[in-house]
Design an enzyme around this catalytic site. Sequence first.
Site, mmCIF file in Angstrom:
data_model
loop_
_atom_site.group_PDB
_atom_site.id
_atom_site.type_symbol
_atom_site.label_atom_id
_atom_site.label_comp_id
_atom_site.label_asym_id
_atom_site.label_seq_id
_atom_site.Cartn_x
_atom_site.Cartn_y
_atom_site.Cartn_z
ATOM 1 N N ALA A 74 0.929 -1.208 -0.127
ATOM 2 C CA ALA A 74 0.136 -0.146 0.025
ATOM 3 C C ALA A 74 0.834 1.267 -0.032
ATOM 4 C CB ALA A 74 -0.985 0.055 1.217
ATOM 5 N N THR A 75 1.954 1.166 0.499
ATOM 6 C CA THR A 75 3.000 2.390 0.511
ATOM 7 C C THR A 75 3.343 2.630 -0.940
ATOM 8 O OG1 THR A 75 3.821 1.874 2.824
ATOM 9 C CG2 THR A 75 5.109 3.235 1.373
ATOM 10 N N ASN A 154 -6.043 3.058 10.198
ATOM 11 C CA ASN A 154 -5.004 1.948 10.870
ATOM 12 C C ASN A 154 -4.832 2.191 12.283
ATOM 13 O OD1 ASN A 154 -3.514 4.187 9.496
ATOM 14 N ND2 ASN A 154 -1.876 3.705 10.592
ATOM 15 N N GLN A 182 -6.605 -1.147 5.100
ATOM 16 C CA GLN A 182 -7.064 -1.813 6.221
ATOM 17 C C GLN A 182 -8.516 -2.351 6.016
ATOM 18 O OE1 GLN A 182 -6.140 -2.257 9.548
ATOM 19 N NE2 GLN A 182 -3.979 -1.170 9.183
ATOM 20 N N ALA A 203 -1.681 -7.059 1.088
ATOM 21 C CA ALA A 203 -2.013 -8.367 1.309
ATOM 22 C C ALA A 203 -1.744 -8.733 2.645
ATOM 23 C CB ALA A 203 -1.149 -9.323 0.616
ATOM 24 N N HIS A 204 -0.656 -8.085 3.409
ATOM 25 C CA HIS A 204 -0.397 -8.540 4.822
ATOM 26 C C HIS A 204 -1.376 -8.250 5.718
ATOM 27 C CE1 HIS A 204 1.811 -5.037 6.702
ATOM 28 N NE2 HIS A 204 1.840 -4.615 5.462
ATOM 29 N N THR A 243 10.076 -7.276 -12.685
ATOM 30 C CA THR A 243 9.476 -8.382 -12.894
ATOM 31 C C THR A 243 8.486 -8.802 -11.757
ATOM 32 O OG1 THR A 243 11.854 -9.342 -13.565
ATOM 33 C CG2 THR A 243 10.330 -10.966 -12.815
ATOM 34 N N CYS A 330 4.814 2.455 13.403
ATOM 35 C CA CYS A 330 6.244 2.946 13.536
ATOM 36 C C CYS A 330 6.397 4.139 14.444
ATOM 37 C CB CYS A 330 6.324 3.808 12.041
ATOM 38 S SG CYS A 330 4.614 3.833 11.302
HETATM 39 C C1 LIG Z 1 -0.423 -0.927 6.263
HETATM 40 C C2 LIG Z 1 -1.012 0.257 5.914
HETATM 41 C C3 LIG Z 1 -0.225 0.842 4.953
HETATM 42 C C4 LIG Z 1 1.086 0.455 4.400
HETATM 43 O O1 LIG Z 1 1.201 -0.903 3.795
HETATM 44 P P1 LIG Z 1 2.236 -1.529 3.329
HETATM 45 O O2 LIG Z 1 1.736 -2.635 2.350
HETATM 46 O O3 LIG Z 1 2.904 -2.166 4.484
HETATM 47 O O4 LIG Z 1 3.044 -0.650 2.635
HETATM 48 C C5 LIG Z 1 -0.595 1.951 4.286
HETATM 49 N N1 LIG Z 1 -2.118 2.536 4.792
HETATM 50 C C6 LIG Z 1 -2.744 1.796 5.705
HETATM 51 C C7 LIG Z 1 -4.067 2.456 6.033
HETATM 52 C C8 LIG Z 1 -2.039 0.900 6.303
HETATM 53 O O5 LIG Z 1 -2.943 0.178 7.273
#
Ligand SMILES: *Cc1c(COP(=O)(O)O)cnc(C)c1O
Length: 391
Positions: A74-75, A154, A182, A203-204, A243, A330
């Site tokens: 997402a970043t 988040n 989220q 995904a995580h 890739t 963080c």
């Molecule tokens: C976790 C999160 C991100 C960052 O996602 P990554 O896949 O870890 O880069 C961005 N925005 C929100 C709202 C998140 O909860």
Amino acid sequence: MFREPIYLDYNATSPLDPRVLEAMLPYFSDHFGNPSIGGYVYSWEAEAAVKKARQTVAQTIKCSPEEIIFTSGATESNNLAIKGVVEANLTKGNHLITAATEHSSVLETFYYLKKLGFELTILPVDPQGLIDPEQLKKSLKPETILVSIMVANNEIGVLQPIGLIGEICHHHQILFHTDAAQAIGKIDLDVERLNIDLMSMTAHKICGPKGIGALYVRRKNPRVNLLPQLHGGGQERGLRSGTLATPQIVGLSKALELANLEIDLETERLKELREQLWQYLSREIEGIHLNGHAQLRLANNLNVSIEGLEPNRLLRELQSKIAISSGSACSWSTSKPSHVLRALGRSDQLAQASLRFGLGRFTTEPEIERVKILIAETVYSLRRWRDKSPD
Ligand SMILES: *Cc1c(COP(=O)(O)O)cnc(C)c1O
């Protein structure tokens, strides 16, 4: 029995579901080919898997597969969406709108653009964490090129009125990006119904692997113009070179598939556990405050501030038994008060004395039973200790 420390930080990340791992494994070994090469079977196998995954993501949010770009998370999706739209619309204007409680990957991208000369409007939120759609409407200008407001927060889980925001943007023909990191797999997101033009996913947070995400980019009504931020081999229709990470993409797709399958039952189950936790804590602990709207929030999130405790002291006491965080993932080490809680109007003191509980797929009722008692007992004992100390 359960494993300690009990993991309750699903808003930071989540454990990989074993079914996701199983789906990914063949793409590390047997089906290792580069999906973009063609010409032999190793490549075709990988290509077919990527194609299927793209369809799964597209079906989840009701778009077409060509509108999905795989990224590293997402970043990256937020960076690509915001910088990509800005660079492609330089002639249209220089004004951008977001909200004070956004994730750092949105806010920091906005601050970066401000340094380059763009004008920002950062909408405040009310004490519940919600933006005011009327205020959004009033801050739109002829030079506005993008509105970026997240679906679910988040830290406090608050759900913004995304349908209304989409309607306003659509009506004024301004592009609307939303960070759904989220929310994806947890609440129903239909990009047509919600008038979303760009949407970031990862995904995580849904028991998938880290390092993979996607960006939805609308191709019609309107067609969103976007400039790539990574230049190279031209994968993902030139918008994201590199890739394709086949095992990760398969993992994202499997994680989404599982989340979609269980979405209603899981929402009910987690909401019940979360309420059980909050009812107990609010009854047993004096001076505890709920952060964020009580109803308009993710089922899996509880965020509270507790009066009269030293910042981070409670967390240190609990860390061998419960894995939770204070503020955002963080900000633990810096112990800076969370920008989200400050935006709700919380004092520095209360913002620092906050706990974020993130429940998820492997959270059980006995775990919550244990956690609620542990928290209350630890708060009592810290307070007793404080009351006895001479200063
Ligand atoms: C976790 C999160 C991100 C960052 O996602 P990554 O896949 O870890 O880069 C961005 N925005 C929100 C709202 C998140 O909860």
